[in-house]
Design an enzyme around this catalytic site. Structure first.
Site, mmCIF file in Angstrom:
data_model
loop_
_atom_site.group_PDB
_atom_site.id
_atom_site.type_symbol
_atom_site.label_atom_id
_atom_site.label_comp_id
_atom_site.label_asym_id
_atom_site.label_seq_id
_atom_site.Cartn_x
_atom_site.Cartn_y
_atom_site.Cartn_z
ATOM 1 C CG ASP A 195 -1.949 1.141 1.150
ATOM 2 O OD1 ASP A 195 -2.721 1.170 0.176
ATOM 3 O OD2 ASP A 195 -1.966 2.003 2.047
ATOM 4 C CD GLU B 115 -1.982 6.192 2.884
ATOM 5 O OE1 GLU B 115 -2.630 7.068 2.277
ATOM 6 O OE2 GLU B 115 -2.492 5.128 3.278
ATOM 7 C CG HIS C 242 -6.544 5.737 4.582
ATOM 8 N ND1 HIS C 242 -6.820 5.294 3.310
ATOM 9 C CD2 HIS C 242 -7.745 5.879 5.193
ATOM 10 C CE1 HIS C 242 -8.136 5.174 3.155
ATOM 11 N NE2 HIS C 242 -8.703 5.538 4.297
#
Length: 239
Positions: free
Chosen positions: A7, A9, A154
């Site tokens: 993942d 950001e 997140h």
């Protein structure tokens, strides 16, 4: 099989508008088991982070000032992922950002994600399995009973860890998320009791036999009377 659940950001939503990666989080699976190996890095994007993005992940410009730039971490990051299948939720987003970073560097060693890794998009997989339903990560956690209570904001590594659990539950065949090769119970016989779902699970010979409860004469008579009444009423049965 080696898989990397990944993942990122970012500073915003579109790498074509100059937005950059600010955090990468990865966890390793081998043969569908967590190994405990991970990669995590904050990155100085060399630009401002959008206010809307900060509201999502909470990573501020001030926090990123002293972090390394992407060119300083690319070798370690790509070496960690090289040759694996990347498991990503909404893969085109993350892959698009990584490819934009690699293109910006112009490295002869690392041209693109596709040149070094396979990619499995868990969002596409979830939409196939659950058409017409919400399939974001929070919805999948609720559907597959994965704990996401720590996910107030997140975060790339936390989201990768959560996605690993969701992916294993969603694809079946794995209910024990213990680290590969690690007996977390402290019991030498743990492997005899807990195995990957879908494999044969043999019970210990020392276990007490199951008790068999048989119907009494009164219960059998009541059952026969019920079936007789059912036949009179024109009903069908298979008892």
């Amino acid at each position: 099989m080696r898989q990397i659940v990944l993942d990122t950001e970012t500073t915003g939503l579109d790498p074509k508008s100059g937005h950059r990666i600010i955090e990468i989080g990865c966890v390793e699976l081998i043969n569908r088991k967590l190994t405990g190996r991970h990669y995590h890095q904050y990155i100085n994007p060399e630009r401002e982070v959008d206010d809307g993005a900060i509201e999502v992940h909470g990573i501020t410009n001030e926090f990123l000032v002293d972090k390394p730039v992407f060119s300083q971490v690319v070798d370690e990051f790509m070496t960690f992922c090289d040759g694996a299948e990347l498991v990503i939720h909404n893969a085109p987003f993350d892959v698009g950002f990584i490819d934009a970073e690699l293109k910006r560097l112009g490295s002869p060693r690392w041209q693109s994600v596709a040149a070094h890794c396979g990619v499995l998009d868990t969002l596409a997989l979830a939409r196939e399995k659950h058409p017409g339903q919400k399939n974001n990560l929070d919805a999948l956690c609720k559907r597959y009973f994965v704990d996401n209570s720590q996910r107030d904001l997140h975060g790339a590594l936390l989201d990768a860890e959560i996605l690993a659990d969701v992916y294993l539950m969603m694809t079946g065949g794995q209910t024990d998320l213990a680290l590969a090769g690690t007996d977390t119970s402290g019991d030498d016989d743990a492997d005899n009791e807990t195995q990957e779902a879908g494999s044969i699970r043999r019970l210990s010979a020392q276990r007490a036999p199951l008790s068999v409860v048989r119907a009494s004469a009164e219960e059998l008579q009541a059952h026969e009377e019920f079936l007789a009444e059912l036949e009179k009423a024109g009903g069908k049965h298979f008892w």
